[in-house]
Design a protein around this motif. Structure first.
Motif, PDB file in Angstrom:
ATOM      1  N   GLN A   2      -6.133   9.020   9.822  1.00  0.00           N
ATOM      2  CA  GLN A   2      -4.756   8.955  10.294  1.00  0.00           C
ATOM      3  C   GLN A   2      -4.690   8.922  11.822  1.00  0.00           C
ATOM      4  O   GLN A   2      -3.970   9.690  12.463  1.00  0.00           O
ATOM      5  CB  GLN A   2      -3.948  10.113   9.733  1.00  0.00           C
ATOM      6  N   SER A  10      -0.860   8.951   4.194  1.00  0.00           N
ATOM      7  CA  SER A  10      -0.897   7.608   4.771  1.00  0.00           C
ATOM      8  C   SER A  10      -0.274   6.645   3.759  1.00  0.00           C
ATOM      9  O   SER A  10      -0.778   6.481   2.654  1.00  0.00           O
ATOM     10  CB  SER A  10      -2.339   7.194   5.074  1.00  0.00           C
ATOM     11  N   PRO A  23      -1.583   3.964  11.838  1.00  0.00           N
ATOM     12  CA  PRO A  23      -1.215   4.494  10.527  1.00  0.00           C
ATOM     13  C   PRO A  23       0.261   4.855  10.455  1.00  0.00           C
ATOM     14  O   PRO A  23       0.859   5.286  11.441  1.00  0.00           O
ATOM     15  CB  PRO A  23      -2.092   5.742  10.406  1.00  0.00           C
ATOM     16  N   VAL A  62       2.439   7.495   8.517  1.00  0.00           N
ATOM     17  CA  VAL A  62       2.277   8.726   7.743  1.00  0.00           C
ATOM     18  C   VAL A  62       3.647   9.263   7.386  1.00  0.00           C
ATOM     19  O   VAL A  62       4.538   9.344   8.256  1.00  0.00           O
ATOM     20  CB  VAL A  62       1.480   9.772   8.544  1.00  0.00           C
TER      21      VAL A  62
END
Length: 809
Positions: A202, A235, A227, A229
């Motif tokens: 991440q 993710s 990423p 999130v």
């Protein structure tokens, strides 16, 4: 809408206290009462809204549905989204969207309707849609490729126009496509490690990819992966931003090349270099700055004579005034006020059309000190006159300290003469002494005055290159030493030749103490000996560990045959047209007691170096023949007439009695020659063609099948091939890997197949790993196939089970 459990409607005053618009409607749609909020919302007065007057605030299209709901006698619970025509108190007429979600039936069949203004939500929706359109417009017009991929299945959820068009899609059709569909399998495999890092760790990742344009030029892409999130820390997606940085890389390359050219010129002597015009310093290199102890900024613009020792001013000024191009010794004063003996090498040049002087400043303090101490025999080797181990250790410590302060590397060369003992044993120690003297002289002759050389003992010499020599310069010096030492010389009245093995360690990376640096240079020297002697090797931590591991494996390999640690695996070969088993290739594996099953790449080269390839190759031949005999004896379906193919090494093929050894194996095992296939490389067929033809004809007389392995990667002549009794050609896996997408690989494979068919030679493709490759080769009439798409290499038992299944048994 939900019914209220009441039989009496609220008092009008209570209705007026409500913030929502409320109507009391009869079943026929007449307004019996409206509250203050309704009047404020619609702009109608209470009197005007009475009866059916309230319908003036309802869009015509919405009226039938509402009136029909009111006509029902029972409670109703429905939501009507109406386009409400209203005249609010704060402005002119406008459309509003209301939700009649609060209607219930009263005691006399009347209905109380509560209206909720949905206009703000609808306007927010329109604003969001407009914002999305703006975002799309922006994304489609930025000079970058943008995409958004789901984390679970790597499908595209968004892509701007440039990204989609780059890969042959548009903004709509690309959505829902997988990474493989969009960029291809090969590219996906290259970027997958970066994607894994983004999604698993991440964190954003930035990397570059270098591609080749259709015109052959290079293209550099900078890829940013970010990423996405969610609130729970998962993710869920990955943003992709790709920029073409080719122009920047080319510009950097041009600047770098220009700087390298200038740097090479400035560092030509690895000494301090000063440029001055009209006696004022305009530039200086790092060694010059380090020599005087000033930063470059402190030197620029100052008079060059400011740094010359007072007693040398007249001589230096005269040389400058005469613009002489000469070399002479002098002295300078550094920042600390210390006198430094130097050699000036002065040249005139032009820069930017203006005359300038370049002075190479060579520090000769060590040279002078060495000359002053030459009478101290305790610090010099009596035989060669070189400094001995003690003197060398005294010299290396201050040089390492100086290198540390100036951040300049040092290169230590450990030189050991190969097989020197044989000279002493065969010619005597006097000849050996003469040889050592000559070697010492040759080493000194090639080095600069600032370099250090010593006889470390026996046939070992040490060389220390100072002055921050780049790695490539160090390698060049080492190669020159190699050539100079191995030149023929006369000792004991006869010409002899000796070769050195040279190991190199660089300070500070390869050691921060003299002992450690010498130890690692020694290790690099032994690596040079292990690689055939008479060569140069730089110390490498990984190689040092690898050399030790190779030394251990050498001892284990010598015992592996005796311990029965080798096994054979078999990879099926099938007919391309129908998949019928037509043969199997025997592949040797080492069942290492500690490291598990080892593939040939991990030990074959070592076996060849130790000349263990002959007994190992014979073992492979015998075991493969026994397996083929066992298959023939089983009589099971698909078992008969399955030849086994064995790879040959050059060492085996060229060994005396090779053909006789094959004949002995066939006779010992009782195997017909037609069930043994020998695979030879193109290189084997090129050396000594008459001898090769003789051996192959002898093998054919035994009935043995002959195949050319890895065809297309060597340099065999087609004219030679047609003269040899070849049964089969194997298309090298390097051409199969890119099938069918690469045109050049497809053209090569197609040409090999057609050529083989023209020569009436069976052609087999190895390394077939995908159905696409298999289909292409079948279409092109390739005779046989071998590879992971058919089956991986199998143990003997697993192969026999596979063979039974393939035959339907």
């Amino acid at each position: 809408m939900s019914a209220l459990p009441t039989s009496h409607p609220p008092a009008p005053s209570l209705w007026d206290a409500l913030p929502s618009s409320v109507l009391l409607l009869s079943r026929d749609g007449r307004a019996l009462h409206v509250n203050t909020a309704f009047c404020a919302f619609t702009g109608l007065t209470a009197a005007a809204a009475q009866g059916r007057g309230w319908l003036a605030a309802v869009a015509p299209a919405a009226q039938p549905g509402l009136l029909a709901a009111l006509q029902k006698a029972e409670d109703f619970s429905m939501q009507l989204q109406l386009q409400w025509q209203c005249v609010p108190a704060d402005g002119g007429p406008r459309e509003a969207w209301v939700d009649c979600a609060g209607c219930w039936r009263a005691e006399h069949g009347d209905h109380v309707c509560v209206l909720h203004d949905m206009s703000p939500a609808r306007r927010a929706e329109q604003a969001a849609r407009a914002q999305a359109e703006q975002l799309r417009l922006l994304a489609d017009n930025v000079p970058a490729l943008i995409a958004y991929y789901a984390a679970g299945d790597n499908t595209c959820l968004f892509a701007n126009k440039q990204y989609a068009q780059t890969f042959g899609w548009d903004e709509l059709s690309i959505v829902g496509r997988s990474v493989t569909d969009i960029i291809g399998e090969a590219a996906e495999q290259q970027i997958q490690p970066h994607v894994d890092t983004v999604l698993q760790q991440q964190r954003p990742v930035v990397y570059e990819r270098q591609l080749q344009r259709p015109d052959g030029s290079a293209q550099w892409l900078e890829v940013h992966l970010v990423p996405h999130v969610d609130a729970e820390g998962r993710s869920i997606a990955c943003f992709v931003l790709i920029s073409d940085i080719t122009r920047h890389r080319l510009a950097e390359q041009a600047v770098r090349e220009s700087e390298e050219r200038f740097s090479k010129f400035v560092q030509a002597s690895c000494e301090g270099i000063v440029f001055h015009k009209d006696g004022f310093i305009t530039d200086a290199n790092a060694p010059a700055c380090a020599l005087v102890g000033f930063e470059l900024s402190e030197l620029l613009g100052r008079r060059a004579l400011d740094f010359v020792a007072p007693d040398q001013l007249a001589k230096v000024a005269a040389v400058m005034a005469a613009s002489e191009e000469t070399a002479y010794e002098s002295a300078i004063i550094d920042k600390a006020g210390r006198r430094i003996a130097v050699e000036f090498i002065v040249r005139s040049m032009h820069c930017g059309g203006e005359p300038m002087r370049m002075t190479i400043v060579r520090d000769i303090r060590d040279r002078q000190a060495a000359q002053a101490r030459i009478h101290h025999l305790a610090h010099h080797d009596e035989l060669t006159g070189l400094p001995n181990r003690l003197a060398f250790m005294e010299q290396i410590e201050p040089l390492m300290a100086q290198a540390k302060s100036s951040a300049e590397p040092l290169a230590l060369l450990f030189i050991d003469l190969d097989h020197f003992k044989r000279v002493n044993d065969s010619l005597g120690h006097l000849a050996g002494d003469a040889l050592l003297q000559t070697v010492g002289q040759r080493i000194v002759a090639l080095l600069r005055a600032s370099d250090r050389v010593a006889r470390f003992g026996g046939d070992e010499f040490m060389v220390l290159l100072s002055g921050g020599s780049p790695r490539e310069v160090v390698a060049e010096v080492a190669l020159k030493l190699l050539a100079a030492i191995e030149a023929p010389l006369h000792a004991g009245g006869r010409p002899i030749t000796v070769t050195p093995s040279i190991g190199i360690a660089i300070y500070p990376g390869d050691g921060d103490t003299p002992a450690q640096l010498i130890k690692n240079a020694d290790a690099a020297m032994y690596l040079a000996k292990a690689r055939g002697r008479a060569n140069v090797q730089f110390f490498d931590h990984a190689l040092a560990r690898s050399a030790y591991a190779s030394l251990v494996m050498e001892g284990q390999l010598a015992q592996a045959l005796e311990r029965g640690e080798f096994v054979l695996h078999f990879q099926p070969q099938v007919r391309a047209s129908d998949g019928v088993l037509v043969g199997a290739e025997a592949l040797v594996r080492w069942q290492h007691p500690e490291r598990g099953l080892l593939l040939p790449d991990e030990f074959i080269a070592l076996a060849e170096q130790q000349r263990l390839m002959l007994p190992l190759g014979l073992w492979v031949l015998r075991e493969a023949a026994r397996a083929a005999r066992r298959w023939q004896d089983t009589g099971a379906p698909g078992a008969a007439e399955v030849p086994v193919a064995v790879n040959l090494s050059m060492l085996q093929f060229q060994a005396v009695g090779f053909v006789e050894g094959i004949e002995e194996v066939l006779r010992e095992v009782g195997l017909p020659g037609r069930l043994l296939e020998l695979e030879l490389t193109e290189r084997m067929l090129m050396d000594d063609l008459p001898e090769v033809r003789r051996k192959l004809n002898q093998l054919k007389a035994l009935g043995v099948l002959l195949a050319v392995d890895d065809f297309g990667t060597g340099y065999s002549s087609l004219g030679h091939l047609k003269e040899l009794p070849i049964d089969k050609m194997k298309i090298d896996r390097s051409f199969v890997t890119d099938l069918p997408q690469r045109r050049d690989s497809a053209a090569i494979a197609r040409a090999i197949i057609q050529m083989a068919r023209g020569l009436d030679i069976t052609v087999i493709a190895e390394g077939v790993e995908t159905e696409a490759q298999r289909a292409f080769l079948s279409r092109e009439c390739c005779d046989e196939l071998q590879g992971e798409a058919i089956s991986p290499p199998l143990s003997a038992a697993a192969f026999e089970a596979w063979r039974a299944r393939a035959a339907g048994g």
